[in-house]
Motif scaffolding. Structure first.
Motif, PDB file in Angstrom:
ATOM      1  N   LEU A  47     -59.329 -12.720  42.145  1.00 51.00           N
ATOM      2  CA  LEU A  47     -57.949 -13.022  42.494  1.00 51.00           C
ATOM      3  C   LEU A  47     -57.067 -12.895  41.260  1.00 51.00           C
ATOM      4  N   ARG A  48     -55.775 -12.760  41.495  1.00 50.47           N
ATOM      5  CA  ARG A  48     -54.862 -12.570  40.362  1.00 50.47           C
ATOM      6  C   ARG A  48     -54.882 -13.812  39.455  1.00 50.47           C
ATOM      7  N   GLY A  49     -55.103 -13.572  38.158  1.00 48.36           N
ATOM      8  CA  GLY A  49     -55.203 -14.670  37.207  1.00 48.36           C
ATOM      9  C   GLY A  49     -56.624 -15.110  36.923  1.00 48.36           C
ATOM     10  N   PHE A  50     -57.601 -14.375  37.444  1.00 47.08           N
ATOM     11  CA  PHE A  50     -59.013 -14.718  37.260  1.00 47.08           C
ATOM     12  C   PHE A  50     -59.781 -13.458  36.854  1.00 47.08           C
ATOM     13  N   GLY A  51     -60.839 -13.658  36.065  1.00 49.12           N
ATOM     14  CA  GLY A  51     -61.711 -12.533  35.728  1.00 49.12           C
ATOM     15  C   GLY A  51     -60.955 -11.379  35.115  1.00 49.12           C
ATOM     16  N   GLU A  52     -61.051 -10.222  35.751  1.00 47.38           N
ATOM     17  CA  GLU A  52     -60.450  -8.997  35.217  1.00 47.38           C
ATOM     18  C   GLU A  52     -59.109  -8.647  35.857  1.00 47.38           C
ATOM     19  N   THR A  53     -58.560  -9.532  36.679  1.00 45.69           N
ATOM     20  CA  THR A  53     -57.264  -9.254  37.304  1.00 45.69           C
ATOM     21  C   THR A  53     -56.173 -10.039  36.588  1.00 45.69           C
ATOM     22  N   PRO A  54     -55.246  -9.363  35.916  1.00 49.58           N
ATOM     23  CA  PRO A  54     -54.177 -10.073  35.207  1.00 49.58           C
ATOM     24  C   PRO A  54     -53.103 -10.570  36.183  1.00 49.58           C
ATOM     25  N   VAL A  55     -52.139 -11.283  35.648  1.00 54.26           N
ATOM     26  CA  VAL A  55     -50.973 -11.725  36.419  1.00 54.26           C
ATOM     27  C   VAL A  55     -49.760 -10.986  35.880  1.00 54.26           C
ATOM     28  N   ASP A  56     -49.159 -10.124  36.717  1.00 48.13           N
ATOM     29  CA  ASP A  56     -48.049  -9.301  36.255  1.00 48.13           C
ATOM     30  C   ASP A  56     -46.770  -9.514  37.059  1.00 48.13           C
ATOM     31  N   ALA A  57     -46.814 -10.434  38.038  1.00 45.53           N
ATOM     32  CA  ALA A  57     -45.658 -10.672  38.896  1.00 45.53           C
ATOM     33  C   ALA A  57     -45.920 -11.914  39.728  1.00 45.53           C
ATOM     34  N   ALA A  58     -44.862 -12.455  40.316  1.00 45.47           N
ATOM     35  CA  ALA A  58     -45.061 -13.487  41.328  1.00 45.47           C
ATOM     36  C   ALA A  58     -45.909 -12.902  42.455  1.00 45.47           C
ATOM     37  N   HIS A  59     -46.724 -13.731  43.100  1.00 51.82           N
ATOM     38  CA  HIS A  59     -47.694 -13.185  44.033  1.00 51.82           C
ATOM     39  C   HIS A  59     -48.141 -14.237  45.035  1.00 51.82           C
ATOM     40  N   THR A  60     -48.694 -13.750  46.124  1.00 54.79           N
ATOM     41  CA  THR A  60     -49.326 -14.597  47.137  1.00 54.79           C
ATOM     42  C   THR A  60     -50.766 -14.115  47.275  1.00 54.79           C
ATOM     43  N   HIS A  61     -51.723 -14.982  46.999  1.00 54.03           N
ATOM     44  CA  HIS A  61     -53.116 -14.544  46.949  1.00 54.03           C
ATOM     45  C   HIS A  61     -53.582 -13.937  48.276  1.00 54.03           C
ATOM     46  N   ALA A  62     -53.216 -14.544  49.386  1.00 56.78           N
ATOM     47  CA  ALA A  62     -53.657 -14.015  50.680  1.00 56.78           C
ATOM     48  C   ALA A  62     -53.125 -12.606  50.906  1.00 56.78           C
ATOM     49  N   ASP A  63     -51.895 -12.360  50.501  1.00 57.51           N
ATOM     50  CA  ASP A  63     -51.337 -11.017  50.658  1.00 57.51           C
ATOM     51  C   ASP A  63     -51.997 -10.027  49.702  1.00 57.51           C
ATOM     52  N   ASP A  64     -52.377 -10.492  48.510  1.00 55.48           N
ATOM     53  CA  ASP A  64     -53.128  -9.629  47.590  1.00 55.48           C
ATOM     54  C   ASP A  64     -54.447  -9.184  48.220  1.00 55.48           C
ATOM     55  N   VAL A  65     -55.129 -10.111  48.893  1.00 54.30           N
ATOM     56  CA  VAL A  65     -56.395  -9.758  49.544  1.00 54.30           C
ATOM     57  C   VAL A  65     -56.134  -8.781  50.682  1.00 54.30           C
ATOM     58  N   ARG A  66     -55.087  -9.026  51.472  1.00 52.25           N
ATOM     59  CA  ARG A  66     -54.735  -8.078  52.539  1.00 52.25           C
ATOM     60  C   ARG A  66     -54.473  -6.686  51.963  1.00 52.25           C
ATOM     61  N   ASP A  67     -53.758  -6.626  50.845  1.00 46.19           N
ATOM     62  CA  ASP A  67     -53.465  -5.330  50.223  1.00 46.19           C
ATOM     63  C   ASP A  67     -54.749  -4.649  49.741  1.00 46.19           C
ATOM     64  N   LEU A  68     -55.700  -5.428  49.240  1.00 46.32           N
ATOM     65  CA  LEU A  68     -56.975  -4.845  48.815  1.00 46.32           C
ATOM     66  C   LEU A  68     -57.706  -4.254  50.011  1.00 46.32           C
ATOM     67  N   LEU A  69     -57.740  -4.980  51.131  1.00 51.56           N
ATOM     68  CA  LEU A  69     -58.398  -4.449  52.330  1.00 51.56           C
ATOM     69  C   LEU A  69     -57.728  -3.156  52.782  1.00 51.56           C
ATOM     70  N   ASP A  70     -56.414  -3.133  52.769  1.00 57.25           N
ATOM     71  CA  ASP A  70     -55.701  -1.913  53.152  1.00 57.25           C
ATOM     72  C   ASP A  70     -56.031  -0.770  52.198  1.00 57.25           C
ATOM     73  N   HIS A  71     -56.082  -1.069  50.907  1.00 62.71           N
ATOM     74  CA  HIS A  71     -56.403  -0.058  49.899  1.00 62.71           C
ATOM     75  C   HIS A  71     -57.789   0.547  50.141  1.00 62.71           C
ATOM     76  N   LEU A  72     -58.728  -0.297  50.593  1.00 59.63           N
ATOM     77  CA  LEU A  72     -60.096   0.159  50.837  1.00 59.63           C
ATOM     78  C   LEU A  72     -60.297   0.723  52.236  1.00 59.63           C
ATOM     79  N   GLY A  73     -59.258   0.710  53.057  1.00 56.92           N
ATOM     80  CA  GLY A  73     -59.366   1.217  54.421  1.00 56.92           C
ATOM     81  C   GLY A  73     -60.173   0.316  55.334  1.00 56.92           C
ATOM     82  N   ILE A  74     -60.145  -0.983  55.077  1.00 57.41           N
ATOM     83  CA  ILE A  74     -60.910  -1.957  55.865  1.00 57.41           C
ATOM     84  C   ILE A  74     -59.966  -2.628  56.856  1.00 57.41           C
ATOM     85  N   ASP A  75     -60.228  -2.465  58.145  1.00 61.54           N
ATOM     86  CA  ASP A  75     -59.382  -3.075  59.168  1.00 61.54           C
ATOM     87  C   ASP A  75     -59.683  -4.548  59.355  1.00 61.54           C
TER      88      ASP A  75
END
Length: 257
Positions: A47-75
């Motif tokens: 998640l943003r702010g953990f491990g290898e994912t930096p924080v570069d903007a205001a964010h919503t974690h659930a929407d970040d996960v949704r965007d990752l699924l979309d990026h990977l083509g996962i419905d």
């Protein structure tokens, strides 16, 4: 931004692993390959702010996960969340229900849950250590609190490393890049129709056992599992056993071959 992530396995179902707030995606080392070998496509992310994912903007974690699924083509995916990751999984299921086929919630947090006086006091101790510049003291406090009696030296060392990394990343983030509240409430959870496994640890702090009670009551398709050996992080305390219980839950889901 696309969350840093790993992929493994192939199969008709996808499983997404969301880490706790004291960890990053490395916490799933004991389950990642096992779930792939059981016939799932498995995604684990920082998640943003953990491990290898930096924080570069205001964010919503659930929407970040949704965007990752979309990026990977996962419905749709079965989402496994530990602690804070469980809260994110619930927010994802409310905000983007079409993406979530099932939930496995390991000692989960919960949107809208009011912490006890004891947990707020614990948070005050953590804040005081960080404000005093005692990063190592704050890290040790978290490790001592959140790992249960089954955790070995390797688990403790890994949580030390992951929590230290999270503090280092997050303490450098300006206020304007803080997470944005989703507005999801406890009442919204009554509309989550996905099958849910609610796991509680007998040695967890009382707040999270109370959350498990509430989730079992609120989620329409919830099933409760109490682990008499677990603290707050069963995936790290008994990795192989946690992999087996997740594999068994996923095998029981409707539509699973």
């Amino acid at each position: 931004m696309t969350l840093s992530h790993d992929l493994a396995g192939q199969g008709p179902t996808t499983v997404v692993l969301l880490h706790s707030g004291v960890c990053d995606r490395r916490m799933w080392d004991g389950q990642f390959s096992a779930l792939a070998e059981a016939g799932h496509r498995v995604v684990r992310c920082d998640l943003r702010g953990f491990g290898e994912t930096p924080v570069d903007a205001a964010h919503t974690h659930a929407d970040d996960v949704r965007d990752l699924l979309d990026h990977l083509g996962i419905d749709r995916a079965a989402v496994v969340g530990s602690s804070f990751g469980g809260q994110i999984a619930l927010e994802l299921a409310v905000r983007h229900p079409g993406h979530v086929s099932a939930l496995a919630l390991l000692c989960s947090g919960m949107p809208g849950f009011e912490p006890s006086e004891e947990l707020r006091a614990w948070g005050g101790r953590e804040d005081a250590l960080l404000e005093a510049g005692d990063l190592e003291g704050a890290v040790e406090l978290n490790v001592d609190t959140w790992l249960g009696p089954e955790a070995d030296a390797a688990a403790r060392a890994l949580v030390l490393e992951m929590q230290r990394r999270a503090f280092e990343v997050q303490l450098a983030v300006p206020d304007e890049f803080s997470p944005v509240r989703t507005g999801v409430t406890a009442d919204d959870l009554a509309g989550v129709e996905a099958p849910a496994l609610v796991v509680a640890g007998a040695h967890d702090v009382p707040d999270f056992r109370a959350v498990a009670d509430e989730l079992t009551r609120l989620l329409p398709a919830a099933r409760r599992l109490d682990l008499d050996w677990a603290g707050h992080l069963p995936a790290l305390e008994r990795p192989a056993e946690t992999a087996r219980l997740l594999t068994a839950f996923l095998a029981e889901l409707p539509g699973r071959p």
